[in-house]
Design an enzyme around this catalytic site. Structure first.
Site, PDB file in Angstrom:
ATOM      1  N   GLU A   2      -1.241   7.902  -7.089  1.00  0.00           N
ATOM      2  CA  GLU A   2      -1.541   9.495  -6.983  1.00  0.00           C
ATOM      3  C   GLU A   2      -0.815   9.987  -8.133  1.00  0.00           C
ATOM      4  O   GLU A   2      -1.304  10.994  -8.759  1.00  0.00           O
ATOM      5  CB  GLU A   2      -0.734   9.767  -5.628  1.00  0.00           C
ATOM      6  CG  GLU A   2      -0.601  11.391  -5.468  1.00  0.00           C
ATOM      7  CD  GLU A   2      -1.659  11.840  -4.585  1.00  0.00           C
ATOM      8  OE1 GLU A   2      -1.837  12.906  -4.484  1.00  0.00           O
ATOM      9  OE2 GLU A   2      -2.299  11.037  -3.632  1.00  0.00           O
ATOM     10  N   GLY A  10       1.956   1.491  -3.575  1.00  0.00           N
ATOM     11  CA  GLY A  10       0.474   1.651  -4.347  1.00  0.00           C
ATOM     12  C   GLY A  10      -0.339   3.093  -4.229  1.00  0.00           C
ATOM     13  O   GLY A  10      -0.825   3.552  -5.088  1.00  0.00           O
ATOM     14  N   ASP A  11      -0.051   3.528  -2.931  1.00  0.00           N
ATOM     15  CA  ASP A  11      -0.356   4.894  -2.510  1.00  0.00           C
ATOM     16  C   ASP A  11       0.204   5.798  -3.620  1.00  0.00           C
ATOM     17  O   ASP A  11      -0.451   6.929  -4.476  1.00  0.00           O
ATOM     18  CB  ASP A  11      -0.300   5.357  -1.286  1.00  0.00           C
ATOM     19  CG  ASP A  11      -0.617   6.774  -1.074  1.00  0.00           C
ATOM     20  OD1 ASP A  11      -1.724   7.149  -1.404  1.00  0.00           O
ATOM     21  OD2 ASP A  11       0.133   7.579  -0.334  1.00  0.00           O
ATOM     22  N   ALA A  12       1.524   5.934  -3.728  1.00  0.00           N
ATOM     23  CA  ALA A  12       2.467   6.773  -4.594  1.00  0.00           C
ATOM     24  C   ALA A  12       2.046   6.549  -6.104  1.00  0.00           C
ATOM     25  O   ALA A  12       1.707   7.329  -7.001  1.00  0.00           O
ATOM     26  CB  ALA A  12       3.771   6.788  -4.351  1.00  0.00           C
ATOM     27  N   ALA A  29       0.839  -1.119   0.061  1.00  0.00           N
ATOM     28  CA  ALA A  29      -0.178  -0.032  -0.091  1.00  0.00           C
ATOM     29  C   ALA A  29       0.826   1.336   0.053  1.00  0.00           C
ATOM     30  O   ALA A  29       0.498   2.309  -0.581  1.00  0.00           O
ATOM     31  CB  ALA A  29      -0.949   0.203   1.236  1.00  0.00           C
TER      32      ALA A  29
END
Length: 134
Positions: free
Chosen positions: A21, A16-18, A13
């Site tokens: 985004e 994955g967040d980066a 995560a």
């Protein structure tokens, strides 16, 4: 070299967040808006925990995910987290962590085609108002 089997859902995560985004930021830049505050506001409807939880719910309801992708999402959702949910409830936070873990997994496994396919699907759903995430 990164060993995928050693990474837990929260670590996936993190990446994955980066990854998600960046795709969303590029998408909102394509609107021609140049004011950062406006870009941030536009991005929020895609990247907030509430939006991500709504998107993963839609993916599950519409059978968009493969069995492996669903497993990765659930591992991320159920992983032990050492941070608190900000601006959302715990369930939504856990679901968004699972969403981000899936994005991180697809990136790390070099499955860019599927990653882009899912992100494009997400963009369409948000822009069609199907997530109610503002």
């Amino acid at each position: 070299m990164i060993k995928l089997e050693q990474l837990n859902g929260v670590t996936l995560a993190y990446l994955g967040d980066a990854v998600y985004e960046v795709y969303i930021r590029e998408h909102v830049l394509e609107t021609g808006t140049t004011k950062v505050n406006e870009l941030q506001k536009m991005s929020k409807q895609f990247v907030s925990a509430k939006a991500q939880a709504a998107l993963i719910n839609l993916m599950i309801e519409e059978n968009v995910l493969s069995d492996e992708e669903l497993r990765i999402y659930k591992n991320g959702r159920n992983a032990k987290k050492y941070t608190k949910a900000k601006n959302t409830d715990v369930v939504t936070y856990h679901m968004s962590t699972g969403f981000e873990a899936l994005m991180g997994y697809l990136d790390l496994t070099k499955n860019k085609e599927r990653l882009v396919e899912l992100i494009d699907w997400c963009i369409k759903k948000v822009e069609a108002g199907e997530t109610n995430a503002k």
